[in-house]
Design an enzyme around this catalytic site. Structure first.
Site, PDB file in Angstrom:
ATOM      1  N   GLY A   9       0.852  -1.248  -0.045  1.00 30.66           N
ATOM      2  CA  GLY A   9       0.006   0.016  -0.116  1.00 30.66           C
ATOM      3  C   GLY A   9       0.953   1.271  -0.099  1.00 30.66           C
ATOM      4  O   GLY A   9       0.530   2.487  -0.162  1.00 30.66           O
ATOM      5  N   ASN A  10       2.077   0.981  -0.032  1.00 28.83           N
ATOM      6  CA  ASN A  10       3.209   2.006   0.094  1.00 28.83           C
ATOM      7  C   ASN A  10       3.031   2.772  -1.301  1.00 28.83           C
ATOM      8  O   ASN A  10       3.624   2.224  -2.434  1.00 28.83           O
ATOM      9  CB  ASN A  10       4.516   1.496   0.226  1.00 28.83           C
ATOM     10  N   GLY A  12       4.933   5.196  -2.574  1.00 30.44           N
ATOM     11  CA  GLY A  12       6.282   5.262  -3.243  1.00 30.44           C
ATOM     12  C   GLY A  12       6.903   3.990  -3.960  1.00 30.44           C
ATOM     13  O   GLY A  12       7.384   4.114  -4.849  1.00 30.44           O
ATOM     14  N   ASP A  69       9.711  -6.121   0.340  1.00 30.36           N
ATOM     15  CA  ASP A  69      10.006  -5.800   1.710  1.00 30.36           C
ATOM     16  C   ASP A  69      11.459  -5.418   1.583  1.00 30.36           C
ATOM     17  O   ASP A  69      12.253  -5.996   1.242  1.00 30.36           O
ATOM     18  CB  ASP A  69       9.720  -7.068   2.683  1.00 30.36           C
ATOM     19  N   GLY A 155      10.670   7.802   2.303  1.00 31.89           N
ATOM     20  CA  GLY A 155      11.399   7.111   3.478  1.00 31.89           C
ATOM     21  C   GLY A 155      12.695   7.867   4.006  1.00 31.89           C
ATOM     22  O   GLY A 155      12.754   9.032   4.384  1.00 31.89           O
ATOM     23  N   TYR A 156      13.657   7.045   4.267  1.00 35.04           N
ATOM     24  CA  TYR A 156      14.898   7.505   4.737  1.00 35.04           C
ATOM     25  C   TYR A 156      16.034   8.217   3.767  1.00 35.04           C
ATOM     26  O   TYR A 156      17.110   8.718   4.054  1.00 35.04           O
ATOM     27  CB  TYR A 156      15.791   6.513   5.535  1.00 35.04           C
ATOM     28  N   ASP A 157      15.305   8.443   2.508  1.00 31.79           N
ATOM     29  CA  ASP A 157      16.425   8.768   1.191  1.00 31.79           C
ATOM     30  C   ASP A 157      16.867  10.141   1.589  1.00 31.79           C
ATOM     31  O   ASP A 157      18.026  10.404   1.194  1.00 31.79           O
ATOM     32  CB  ASP A 157      15.368   9.023   0.015  1.00 31.79           C
ATOM     33  N   ARG A 183      16.219  -1.256  -4.768  1.00 29.31           N
ATOM     34  CA  ARG A 183      15.280  -1.832  -5.222  1.00 29.31           C
ATOM     35  C   ARG A 183      15.392  -1.927  -6.822  1.00 29.31           C
ATOM     36  O   ARG A 183      15.018  -2.806  -7.500  1.00 29.31           O
ATOM     37  CB  ARG A 183      14.236  -1.009  -5.059  1.00 29.31           C
TER      38      ARG A 183
END
Length: 197
Positions: A9-10, A12, A69, A155-157, A183
């Protein structure tokens, strides 16, 4: 085009994967568009959680499924936040809250001890009972900065500095990031496996 459910459901992740997979002839539909809720992530590893998510999405939709994940593993924290990256600050934490918690946790860690690695596991299941899922893993080394930089990614980008590029992941273009990210690596392996399998 082959319709495939993306078990996330993310937003990004959906954006990043859907554009890359469409080039391969896969019509990616997010599980949320099909009314499928998220699977309970009870695994202890990225691989276990990706398989759980893919199996759940395939079972609920009757379609082949791809699950991702992924997370950030910081060396000095023994691999944390790891599988808890999305909920590092709590169950419904925002990206900003997670990022701020990590910066706070690392506030006294010297610059030469801030190495980290993004990990991504992609799993492809042909159907819910598929006994031989395709499992692909990519990892991306970097360093956690002391402050956020850049507006791209998620996120942490903004705090993940990529030494080879001289900037954070959030400062990379989508194309630059896809070419070198965890990814992007996992997706390349998955596409190779689908082509050859």
């Amino acid at each position: 085009m082959q319709k495939v459910v993306l078990a996330t459901g993310n937003a990004g992740k959906v954006r990043e994967l859907a554009s890359l997979l469409s080039d391969f002839g896969l019509d990616v539909v997010a599980q949320t568009e099909l009314g499928v809720d998220s699977a309970e992530e009870t695994g202890l590893t990225f691989i276990e959680n990706a398989i759980l998510k893919a199996r759940h999405a395939a079972k609920m939709t009757g379609l082949p499924a791809i699950a991702d994940d992924s997370g950030l593993a910081v060396d000095v924290l023994g691999g944390a936040p790891g599988i808890y990256s999305a909920r590092y600050s709590g169950e419904n934490a925002t990206d900003q809250q997670n990022l701020e918690k990590l910066l706070h946790t690392l506030r006294d860690v010297p610059d030469d001890k801030r190495q980290a690695r993004f990990h991504c596991v992609l799993v492809y299941l042909r159907h819910a009972e598929d006994p031989t899922p395709i499992v692909c893993h990519g990892s991306w080394p970097g360093v956690i900065t002391r402050q956020a930089a850049g507006n791209g990614g998620f996120g942490y980008d903004p705090i993940f500095f990529v030494p080879s590029e001289g900037k954070t992941a959030a400062e990379l273009t989508r194309e630059e990031k896809s070419a070198i990210s965890h990814r992007g690596q996992a997706l390349k392996l998955l596409l190779d496996a689908l082509r050859n399998g």
